[in-house]
Design a protein around this motif. Structure first.
Motif, PDB file in Angstrom:
ATOM      1  N   UNK A  11       0.778  -1.229   0.000  1.00 18.30           N
ATOM      2  CA  UNK A  11       0.000   0.000   0.000  1.00 18.30           C
ATOM      3  C   UNK A  11       0.808   1.276   0.000  1.00 18.30           C
ATOM      4  N   UNK A  12       2.139   1.182  -0.038  1.00 15.61           N
ATOM      5  CA  UNK A  12       2.950   2.381  -0.098  1.00 15.61           C
ATOM      6  C   UNK A  12       2.800   3.038  -1.462  1.00 15.61           C
ATOM      7  N   UNK A  13       2.876   4.362  -1.506  1.00 17.32           N
ATOM      8  CA  UNK A  13       2.786   5.084  -2.776  1.00 17.32           C
ATOM      9  C   UNK A  13       4.089   4.928  -3.546  1.00 17.32           C
ATOM     10  N   UNK A  14       4.051   5.095  -4.882  1.00 14.28           N
ATOM     11  CA  UNK A  14       5.288   5.002  -5.662  1.00 14.28           C
ATOM     12  C   UNK A  14       6.380   5.951  -5.175  1.00 14.28           C
ATOM     13  N   UNK A  15       6.004   7.171  -4.770  1.00 16.25           N
ATOM     14  CA  UNK A  15       7.034   8.101  -4.295  1.00 16.25           C
ATOM     15  C   UNK A  15       7.645   7.626  -2.977  1.00 16.25           C
ATOM     16  N   UNK A  16       6.817   7.035  -2.100  1.00 15.30           N
ATOM     17  CA  UNK A  16       7.348   6.479  -0.852  1.00 15.30           C
ATOM     18  C   UNK A  16       8.291   5.306  -1.138  1.00 15.30           C
ATOM     19  N   UNK A  17       7.884   4.449  -2.058  1.00 12.42           N
ATOM     20  CA  UNK A  17       8.707   3.297  -2.408  1.00 12.42           C
ATOM     21  C   UNK A  17      10.037   3.750  -3.002  1.00 12.42           C
ATOM     22  N   UNK A  18       9.985   4.775  -3.855  1.00  9.50           N
ATOM     23  CA  UNK A  18      11.214   5.297  -4.457  1.00  9.50           C
ATOM     24  C   UNK A  18      12.224   5.664  -3.378  1.00  9.50           C
ATOM     25  N   UNK A  19      11.750   6.388  -2.360  1.00 10.05           N
ATOM     26  CA  UNK A  19      12.638   6.760  -1.263  1.00 10.05           C
ATOM     27  C   UNK A  19      13.142   5.568  -0.497  1.00 10.05           C
ATOM     28  N   UNK A  20      12.288   4.571  -0.294  1.00 14.83           N
ATOM     29  CA  UNK A  20      12.676   3.391   0.487  1.00 14.83           C
ATOM     30  C   UNK A  20      13.795   2.610  -0.197  1.00 14.83           C
ATOM     31  N   UNK A  21      13.803   2.573  -1.520  1.00 15.23           N
ATOM     32  CA  UNK A  21      14.804   1.745  -2.199  1.00 15.23           C
ATOM     33  C   UNK A  21      15.928   2.587  -2.798  1.00 15.23           C
ATOM     34  N   UNK A  22      15.996   3.853  -2.408  1.00 13.49           N
ATOM     35  CA  UNK A  22      17.178   4.649  -2.734  1.00 13.49           C
ATOM     36  C   UNK A  22      17.103   5.512  -3.969  1.00 13.49           C
ATOM     37  N   UNK A  23      15.896   5.783  -4.467  1.00 13.19           N
ATOM     38  CA  UNK A  23      15.740   6.687  -5.607  1.00 13.19           C
ATOM     39  C   UNK A  23      15.304   8.060  -5.118  1.00 13.19           C
ATOM     40  N   UNK A  24      16.081   9.094  -5.426  1.00 16.22           N
ATOM     41  CA  UNK A  24      15.698  10.452  -5.042  1.00 16.22           C
ATOM     42  C   UNK A  24      14.626  11.032  -5.928  1.00 16.22           C
ATOM     43  N   UNK A  25      14.510  10.520  -7.152  1.00 21.75           N
ATOM     44  CA  UNK A  25      13.543  11.030  -8.126  1.00 21.75           C
ATOM     45  C   UNK A  25      12.471   9.976  -8.389  1.00 21.75           C
ATOM     46  N   UNK A  26      11.226  10.207  -7.929  1.00 18.19           N
ATOM     47  CA  UNK A  26      10.157   9.230  -8.126  1.00 18.19           C
ATOM     48  C   UNK A  26       9.883   8.934  -9.600  1.00 18.19           C
ATOM     49  N   UNK A  27      10.051   9.946 -10.474  1.00 15.59           N
ATOM     50  CA  UNK A  27       9.786   9.739 -11.895  1.00 15.59           C
ATOM     51  C   UNK A  27      10.839   8.815 -12.511  1.00 15.59           C
ATOM     52  N   UNK A  28      12.080   8.984 -12.096  1.00 17.67           N
ATOM     53  CA  UNK A  28      13.125   8.094 -12.577  1.00 17.67           C
ATOM     54  C   UNK A  28      12.883   6.674 -12.072  1.00 17.67           C
ATOM     55  N   UNK A  29      12.437   6.570 -10.828  1.00 16.49           N
ATOM     56  CA  UNK A  29      12.100   5.245 -10.279  1.00 16.49           C
ATOM     57  C   UNK A  29      10.996   4.590 -11.104  1.00 16.49           C
ATOM     58  N   UNK A  30       9.953   5.345 -11.451  1.00 16.14           N
ATOM     59  CA  UNK A  30       8.847   4.772 -12.222  1.00 16.14           C
ATOM     60  C   UNK A  30       9.328   4.256 -13.569  1.00 16.14           C
ATOM     61  N   UNK A  31      10.219   5.005 -14.221  1.00 15.64           N
ATOM     62  CA  UNK A  31      10.744   4.556 -15.511  1.00 15.64           C
ATOM     63  C   UNK A  31      11.596   3.300 -15.344  1.00 15.64           C
ATOM     64  N   UNK A  32      12.419   3.287 -14.289  1.00 13.41           N
ATOM     65  CA  UNK A  32      13.270   2.116 -14.047  1.00 13.41           C
ATOM     66  C   UNK A  32      12.422   0.893 -13.713  1.00 13.41           C
ATOM     67  N   UNK A  33      11.372   1.094 -12.930  1.00 15.66           N
ATOM     68  CA  UNK A  33      10.480  -0.014 -12.556  1.00 15.66           C
ATOM     69  C   UNK A  33       9.821  -0.597 -13.805  1.00 15.66           C
ATOM     70  N   UNK A  34       9.308   0.274 -14.668  1.00 12.10           N
ATOM     71  CA  UNK A  34       8.625  -0.211 -15.871  1.00 12.10           C
ATOM     72  C   UNK A  34       9.604  -0.909 -16.799  1.00 12.10           C
ATOM     73  N   UNK A  35      10.839  -0.415 -16.875  1.00  9.03           N
ATOM     74  CA  UNK A  35      11.842  -1.047 -17.725  1.00  9.03           C
ATOM     75  C   UNK A  35      12.150  -2.465 -17.241  1.00  9.03           C
ATOM     76  N   UNK A  36      12.203  -2.652 -15.923  1.00  9.39           N
ATOM     77  CA  UNK A  36      12.522  -3.967 -15.367  1.00  9.39           C
ATOM     78  C   UNK A  36      11.320  -4.900 -15.337  1.00  9.39           C
TER      79      UNK A  36
END
Length: 302
Positions: free
Chosen positions: A242-267
């Motif tokens: 239930x964590x938001x994408x921006x919260x998850x980004x911070x938890x796994x070491x991404x400072x930029x939520x948008x970059x995290x979303x792109x990396x997540x979709x790529x993987x």
């Protein structure tokens, strides 16, 4: 190991492991008169249920109490006794654990002698059932499967690292397979450590370029790419909580939520929000009743 990180053996292909229970389970129930002095030709996992047992192993005294488990390695002499008034009850199971043929996997690990099982509340009733239902002179299929659960739980709590010196020597395909498995386990249990992939390659007893190729050939990714995949698997677990994408980004070491979303979709082939929608649809039963092709399309649409 943290809750999401999983077991040290999670990345081992199931077909690579060979668990053998070499005798029926020992249903320990020892009075104050009990005393044993021996060594076993195989490994012995001892789990205490009630009372207290004392052991002398290599000159060191070990006391085992309810909820604690201890590994006696093959060929290791020990003495055991019960100096308390009540009964000492528990379970002992002799076993071998091989990987990639006849390679002794336990010999490749540095393990704490004794641990308090962190999942004791969950495991205790299973261990009692295992003990009470064990035939006196045989091993059942259910016992085999249950014991693997107990053994993995012990290894998770007891694991200190892989042995680089003094382990059983290997050569050929088995050696590189085992080295890749160790590296994958090292990476998958600490994917947020920025140095873990490089350290795993450094720890492998091979030339770095050769090991990179061997790792990629077996897992389809380089060590660094595998680390990123493991980070995204952890992200999936957090999103499902239930964590938001921006919260998850911070938890796994991404400072930029948008970059995290792109990396997540790529993987993962789907966006973080899409993954959450997909999980919600599955929870609500919206993909039930379809055939396999329709379910796949519905899940892809997220």
């Amino acid at each position: 190991m943290d809750e999401i990180g999983g077991s040290i053996l999670d990345r081992v292909p199931p077909t690579a492991l060979t668990l053998t229970l070499t005798r029926s389970a020992i249903r320990m129930q020892h009075s104050s008169l009990w005393r044993i002095e021996k060594e076993n030709p195989v490994e012995d996992l001892v789990i205490a249920l009630e009372g207290r047992g004392d052991y002398l192993i290599g000159g060191a005294r070990v006391t085992l109490e309810p909820g604690e488990a201890m590994l006696l390695r093959r060929g290791e002499g020990f003495t055991g006794w019960n100096e308390a008034e009540g009964l000492y009850t528990g379970l002992a199971q002799h076993f071998t654990l091989g990987i990639y043929g006849d390679t002794d996997l336990v010999a490749q690990m540095d393990l704490r002698r004794k641990v308090r099982l962190s999942r004791w509340d969950e495991l205790a009733p299973l261990i009692r059932t295992y003990r009470e239902s064990a035939p006196p002179n045989s091993v059942t299929l259910m016992q085999h499967h249950l014991f693997m659960v107990f053994l993995i739980a012990f290894i998770d709590d007891a694991f200190l690292g892989w042995r680089h010196g003094g382990a059983v020597p290997l050569d050929g395909a088995a050696a590189i397979d085992l080295a890749v498995m160790k590296a994958a386990a090292q990476i998958s249990t600490a994917p947020l450590d920025p140095e873990v992939a490089a350290q795993a390659v450094k720890d492998a007893p091979y030339n770095a370029d050769y090991f990179h190729r061997a790792f990629r050939d077996r897992l389809g990714r380089t060590p660094r790419q595998y680390q990123e995949y493991c980070r995204m698997e952890r992200a999936m677990s957090l999103l499902e909580r239930g964590m938001s994408p921006s919260q998850v980004a911070g938890e796994i070491g991404y400072g930029d939520p948008y970059y995290f979303s792109r990396a997540f979709k790529r993987q993962m082939g789907i966006s973080p929000r899409g993954h959450q929608k997909r999980v919600k649809r599955a929870q609500d039963g919206q993909v039930m009743g379809m055939d396999e092709a329709d379910q796949a399309r519905a899940l892809e649409e997220g």
